[in-house]
Design a protein around this motif. Structure first.
Motif, PDB file in Angstrom:
ATOM      1  N   LYS A 120      28.135  32.094   8.584  1.00 17.02           N
ATOM      2  CA  LYS A 120      27.794  31.063   7.701  1.00 17.02           C
ATOM      3  C   LYS A 120      26.236  30.800   7.768  1.00 17.02           C
ATOM      4  N   PRO A 121      25.273  30.587   6.730  1.00 17.58           N
ATOM      5  CA  PRO A 121      24.142  30.405   6.893  1.00 17.58           C
ATOM      6  C   PRO A 121      23.658  29.092   7.225  1.00 17.58           C
ATOM      7  N   LYS A 122      22.683  28.785   7.951  1.00 19.19           N
ATOM      8  CA  LYS A 122      22.369  27.411   8.532  1.00 19.19           C
ATOM      9  C   LYS A 122      21.293  26.779   7.034  1.00 19.19           C
ATOM     10  N   ALA A 123      21.361  25.674   7.572  1.00 25.51           N
ATOM     11  CA  ALA A 123      20.908  24.784   6.348  1.00 25.51           C
ATOM     12  C   ALA A 123      19.312  25.090   6.217  1.00 25.51           C
ATOM     13  N   ASN A 124      18.676  25.311   6.982  1.00 20.05           N
ATOM     14  CA  ASN A 124      17.035  26.060   6.924  1.00 20.05           C
ATOM     15  C   ASN A 124      17.089  27.386   6.260  1.00 20.05           C
ATOM     16  N   ALA A 125      18.139  28.168   6.469  1.00 23.15           N
ATOM     17  CA  ALA A 125      17.821  29.551   5.860  1.00 23.15           C
ATOM     18  C   ALA A 125      18.216  29.178   4.424  1.00 23.15           C
ATOM     19  N   ILE A 126      19.163  28.386   3.946  1.00 19.83           N
ATOM     20  CA  ILE A 126      19.403  28.247   2.513  1.00 19.83           C
ATOM     21  C   ILE A 126      18.130  27.468   1.968  1.00 19.83           C
ATOM     22  N   PHE A 127      17.636  26.594   2.523  1.00 17.95           N
ATOM     23  CA  PHE A 127      16.503  26.156   1.999  1.00 17.95           C
ATOM     24  C   PHE A 127      15.338  27.159   1.678  1.00 17.95           C
ATOM     25  N   GLY A 128      15.062  28.000   3.037  1.00 17.43           N
ATOM     26  CA  GLY A 128      14.122  28.847   2.813  1.00 17.43           C
ATOM     27  C   GLY A 128      14.325  30.071   1.469  1.00 17.43           C
ATOM     28  N   VAL A 129      15.708  30.212   1.399  1.00 20.87           N
ATOM     29  CA  VAL A 129      16.088  31.207   0.345  1.00 20.87           C
ATOM     30  C   VAL A 129      15.719  30.418  -1.017  1.00 20.87           C
ATOM     31  N   LEU A 130      16.118  29.347  -1.193  1.00 24.80           N
ATOM     32  CA  LEU A 130      15.697  28.883  -2.538  1.00 24.80           C
ATOM     33  C   LEU A 130      14.168  28.687  -2.835  1.00 24.80           C
ATOM     34  N   ILE A 131      13.287  28.299  -1.834  1.00 17.08           N
ATOM     35  CA  ILE A 131      12.141  28.535  -1.805  1.00 17.08           C
ATOM     36  C   ILE A 131      11.499  29.809  -2.117  1.00 17.08           C
ATOM     37  N   LEU A 139       5.827  34.611  -8.952  1.00 15.93           N
ATOM     38  CA  LEU A 139       5.230  35.862  -8.876  1.00 15.93           C
ATOM     39  C   LEU A 139       5.561  36.777  -9.762  1.00 15.93           C
ATOM     40  N   THR A 140       6.664  36.820 -10.742  1.00 14.40           N
ATOM     41  CA  THR A 140       7.136  38.213 -11.443  1.00 14.40           C
ATOM     42  C   THR A 140       7.153  37.679 -12.915  1.00 14.40           C
ATOM     43  N   ILE A 141       7.700  36.565 -13.191  1.00 18.88           N
ATOM     44  CA  ILE A 141       7.893  36.202 -14.749  1.00 18.88           C
ATOM     45  C   ILE A 141       6.755  35.514 -15.231  1.00 18.88           C
ATOM     46  N   ASN A 142       6.524  36.082 -16.468  1.00 18.27           N
ATOM     47  CA  ASN A 142       5.346  35.575 -17.450  1.00 18.27           C
ATOM     48  C   ASN A 142       5.843  34.949 -18.451  1.00 18.27           C
ATOM     49  N   GLY A 143       6.548  33.863 -18.288  1.00 17.04           N
ATOM     50  CA  GLY A 143       7.087  33.163 -19.670  1.00 17.04           C
ATOM     51  C   GLY A 143       8.108  33.859 -20.426  1.00 17.04           C
ATOM     52  N   GLU A 144       9.032  34.867 -19.847  1.00 19.60           N
ATOM     53  CA  GLU A 144       9.793  35.704 -20.643  1.00 19.60           C
ATOM     54  C   GLU A 144      11.192  35.060 -19.920  1.00 19.60           C
ATOM     55  N   LEU A 145      12.128  34.533 -20.651  1.00 21.18           N
ATOM     56  CA  LEU A 145      13.351  33.805 -20.320  1.00 21.18           C
ATOM     57  C   LEU A 145      14.397  34.287 -20.888  1.00 21.18           C
ATOM     58  N   PHE A 280       4.774  30.679  -1.750  1.00 18.66           N
ATOM     59  CA  PHE A 280       6.156  30.289  -2.037  1.00 18.66           C
ATOM     60  C   PHE A 280       7.286  31.096  -1.068  1.00 18.66           C
ATOM     61  N   ILE A 281       6.834  32.469  -1.132  1.00 15.80           N
ATOM     62  CA  ILE A 281       7.736  33.475  -0.446  1.00 15.80           C
ATOM     63  C   ILE A 281       7.724  33.332   1.076  1.00 15.80           C
ATOM     64  N   LEU A 283       6.341  30.702   2.362  1.00 16.19           N
ATOM     65  CA  LEU A 283       6.681  29.451   2.965  1.00 16.19           C
ATOM     66  C   LEU A 283       8.151  29.317   3.389  1.00 16.19           C
ATOM     67  N   GLY A 284       8.840  29.903   2.327  1.00 16.41           N
ATOM     68  CA  GLY A 284      10.250  30.174   2.537  1.00 16.41           C
ATOM     69  C   GLY A 284      10.701  30.916   3.784  1.00 16.41           C
ATOM     70  N   MET A 285      10.087  31.945   4.120  1.00 16.39           N
ATOM     71  CA  MET A 285      10.395  32.689   5.469  1.00 16.39           C
ATOM     72  C   MET A 285      10.028  31.675   6.661  1.00 16.39           C
ATOM     73  N   ILE A 286       8.895  30.892   6.673  1.00 17.65           N
ATOM     74  CA  ILE A 286       8.530  30.080   7.641  1.00 17.65           C
ATOM     75  C   ILE A 286       9.437  28.920   7.845  1.00 17.65           C
ATOM     76  N   LEU A 287       9.848  28.320   6.626  1.00 22.71           N
ATOM     77  CA  LEU A 287      10.858  27.327   6.713  1.00 22.71           C
ATOM     78  C   LEU A 287      12.354  27.555   7.388  1.00 22.71           C
ATOM     79  N   ALA A 288      12.572  29.111   7.285  1.00 24.10           N
ATOM     80  CA  ALA A 288      13.734  29.512   7.639  1.00 24.10           C
ATOM     81  C   ALA A 288      13.733  29.613   9.043  1.00 24.10           C
ATOM     82  N   GLU A 289      12.463  29.805   9.737  1.00 23.46           N
ATOM     83  CA  GLU A 289      12.315  29.919  11.193  1.00 23.46           C
ATOM     84  C   GLU A 289      12.356  28.686  11.754  1.00 23.46           C
ATOM     85  N   LEU A 290      11.534  27.693  11.442  1.00 23.02           N
ATOM     86  CA  LEU A 290      10.975  26.467  12.214  1.00 23.02           C
ATOM     87  C   LEU A 290      12.019  25.446  12.691  1.00 23.02           C
TER      88      LEU A 290
END
Length: 308
Positions: A120-131, A139-145, A280-281, A283-290
């Motif tokens: 079961k993922p912790k709340a901080n890990a889920i938030f980090g994943v979304l970020i 990083l990768t999308i250039n307006g192509e949807l 952002f990526i 930051l997501g890693m850091i938030l998952a650890e804090l």
């Protein structure tokens, strides 16, 4: 706790290797087709590890079993399907969209780990994943949807890579790391060679003129030893000390390292959106650890009060 930090650091190094070798691979597959390249790459890596096994770890051969073989083959099948689906998908979609969709494995892994491993993922890990997912988009999308056949194939590739992470977490603590890694790598090599026989000009794998090109042999040497043999040996060994969700977050750094090394070595320029995505990526890693650090500090303070 110390083992987990060492594991996270080692896996981050793996993400760096994969990201840093992206330019090398991109240059090499202009001469040797992708499945053929991966067939030779994984075969060389498997042979290197097999020689290492016979020279330094021969007693491990006694631990070989049908269960180990089955587990390594399952890991190899998921890894191969990830590479194959991504390669075919790139024929129908752009590399930027493929990079983002592949990175969605960071979102899929917590779901797979919950249903298959009961983690079961912790709340901080889920938030980090979304970020981190938002960062991958920037990083990768250039307006192509728009969505096409290639996007669907690459999404299935993300499913495969996500499953590979989860399955590695399941089997890595059950069997010797070196034997499991060798089995996995040879499985990928065999499947790549068979696929190249049907879908590519497989004779290029034996073409001396192609293999002697600096772009090809240097990429094969570096990727087979570092990005395959060493990388998957490290992942198989250290993933047992951390969770699948944390591994997915760490591997989300691969496109960041790819973008940074492309900037340094290939003189590619990063857009403002790409730079924000990298942040952002991270930051997501850091938030998952804090929160974990905070909870440990709280626990330490409570223990200190009890001893006073």
């Amino acid at each position: 706790m110390k083992k987990q930090w060492v594991a996270d650091g080692s896996l981050l190094f793996v993400a760096f290797i994969w990201g840093a070798t992206f330019v090398l691979v991109q240059n090499a597959i202009s001469f040797l087709e992708p499945l053929s390249f991966n067939g030779v790459r994984f075969l060389l890596a498997g042979l290197f590890l097999l020689i290492w096994l016979f020279i330094f770890h021969r007693p491990q051969l006694k631990l070989w079993s049908i269960r180990l073989l089955f587990s390594g083959v399952i890991m190899g099948c998921w890894l191969f399907s990830g590479y194959a689906l991504q390669t075919i998908g790139l024929l129908y979609t752009t590399s930027s969209k493929a990079g983002f969709i592949t990175g969605l494995s960071v979102v899929l892994v917590p779901l797979f780990a919950f249903f298959l491993l009961k983690q079961k993922p912790k709340a901080n890990a889920i938030f980090g994943v979304l970020i981190a997912a938002i960062g991958l988009y920037l990083l990768t999308i250039n307006g192509e949807l728009s969505v096409n056949k290639g996007d669907l194939l690459v999404f299935l590739c993300a499913v495969s890579f996500g499953m590979h992470i989860v399955i590695t977490g399941k089997y890595s603590s059950q069997f010797p790391t070196l034997l499991l890694t060798i089995t996995q790598i040879f499985t990928v090599a065999i499947l790549c060679v068979i696929s190249a026989f049907f879908f590519e000009d497989w004779t290029q794998m034996l073409n001396g003129a192609v293999l002697q090109k600096v772009e090809v042999w240097s990429a094969l040497l570096i990727t087979s030893l570092l990005a395959t043999a060493l990388a998957f040996l490290v992942q198989t060994n250290f993933q047992k000390y951390t969770t699948a969700t944390r591994v997915a977050l760490i591997f989300a750094m691969e496109p960041v390292f790819a973008a940074l090394t492309a900037y340094v070595w290939a003189n590619e320029r990063l857009t403002v959106s790409a730079l924000v995505g990298c942040l952002f990526i991270l930051l997501g890693m850091i938030l998952a650890e804090l929160p974990m650090s905070f909870s440990l500090r709280k626990k330490f303070s409570a223990n200190r009060q009890m001893t006073q």
